[in-house]
Write an enzyme that holds these catalytic residues in place. Sequence first.
Site, PDB file in Angstrom:
ATOM      1  N   HIS A 106       0.820  -1.220   0.000  1.00 39.53           N
ATOM      2  CA  HIS A 106       0.000   0.000   0.000  1.00 39.53           C
ATOM      3  C   HIS A 106       0.854   1.271   0.000  1.00 39.53           C
ATOM      4  O   HIS A 106       0.386   2.331   0.373  1.00 39.53           O
ATOM      5  CB  HIS A 106      -0.952   0.003   1.205  1.00 39.53           C
ATOM      6  CG  HIS A 106      -2.049  -1.024   1.090  1.00 39.53           C
ATOM      7  ND1 HIS A 106      -2.893  -1.347   2.127  1.00 39.53           N
ATOM      8  CD2 HIS A 106      -2.434  -1.811   0.044  1.00 39.53           C
ATOM      9  CE1 HIS A 106      -3.752  -2.281   1.718  1.00 39.53           C
ATOM     10  NE2 HIS A 106      -3.489  -2.585   0.467  1.00 39.53           N
ATOM     11  N   ASN A 198      -3.603 -12.258  15.815  1.00 38.76           N
ATOM     12  CA  ASN A 198      -4.361 -11.000  15.849  1.00 38.76           C
ATOM     13  C   ASN A 198      -4.941 -10.790  17.243  1.00 38.76           C
ATOM     14  O   ASN A 198      -5.196 -11.750  17.969  1.00 38.76           O
ATOM     15  CB  ASN A 198      -5.501 -11.058  14.818  1.00 38.76           C
ATOM     16  CG  ASN A 198      -5.940  -9.683  14.358  1.00 38.76           C
ATOM     17  OD1 ASN A 198      -5.169  -8.983  13.707  1.00 38.76           O
ATOM     18  ND2 ASN A 198      -7.149  -9.277  14.692  1.00 38.76           N
ATOM     19  N   GLU A 200      -7.827  -9.980  18.091  1.00 34.96           N
ATOM     20  CA  GLU A 200      -9.167 -10.566  18.241  1.00 34.96           C
ATOM     21  C   GLU A 200      -9.459 -11.430  17.027  1.00 34.96           C
ATOM     22  O   GLU A 200      -8.806 -11.266  15.989  1.00 34.96           O
ATOM     23  CB  GLU A 200     -10.199  -9.443  18.371  1.00 34.96           C
ATOM     24  CG  GLU A 200     -10.168  -8.522  17.162  1.00 34.96           C
ATOM     25  CD  GLU A 200     -10.796  -7.155  17.391  1.00 34.96           C
ATOM     26  OE1 GLU A 200     -11.155  -6.838  18.529  1.00 34.96           O
ATOM     27  OE2 GLU A 200     -10.922  -6.428  16.389  1.00 34.96           O
TER      28      GLU A 200
END
Length: 235
Positions: A106, A198, A200
């Site tokens: 990105h 991660n 969550e």
Amino acid sequence: MTRIVVLTGAGISAESGVPTFRGPDGLWEGHDIEDVATPEGFERDPDTVLAFYDARRRVAASVVPNAAHRALARLEGAIGDDLLVVTQNVDDLHERAGSHNLVHMHGELFRALCLACGARPTCDGDLIDRPHCPACGERMLRPDVVWFGEMPYDLERIEQAVVACDVFVSIGTSGAVYPAAGYVALAAAFGAHTVELNLEPTDAAVPFDDARTGPAGELVPAWVDEVLSARSPRA
Ligand code: APR
């Protein structure tokens, strides 16, 4: 040798003090994505967009890599080119931790893109002042950050690595943005073992073989230790 592709997102830089994008206190909270992260928003109001990325660049310059970035650099130090880190992050914390085999799909906050000549010079000051492009001299620099509706960088190289890897690891990304969000399905389809680290659980395109929840600063060093101890012959 086991080939590993690691995909990282904003969550890996969270413990360094860089805000993530989604959820309360996220970077998009209070900002209309259309205004600050699209080519159309830039055309409408370049000053607002340049000021937004100048502020993000200042935040990124003021923080330091954390244990998760350092662990990935340690892994590259041990296995070299068998590790490719693909980051969606525009900060430079992976390289400052010591990663080299790294793709910024990105783009990068510390680069500008010249709209006149296409050069991508390094940039550590503010773009709102309309500095000259070091290549062509025009004053048409924008942040070298991939906005919604634009093509991410190095997709061919990334896809080749994803289909060829034995282990695919996703760290600190919500899986909300394609094409990155699709890489786990691609890796799995080509037989890779898939791991998610991660804070969550996420709604991944396909379930990961091994999904661990917790802060990247703890999970990543522990996972790297596991990989390295599995590779080194026991004494
Ligand atoms: N450790 C691990 N994971 C974390 C931590 C942490 N300390 N803190 C937050 N996370 C997790 C969140 O639970 C969330 O799932 O990181 C993820 C961050 O998700 P997003 O904010 O959506 O960031 P990301 O996935 O990188 O966004 C992808 O979206 O807006 C675009 O271009 C932008 O590259 C970005 C892309």
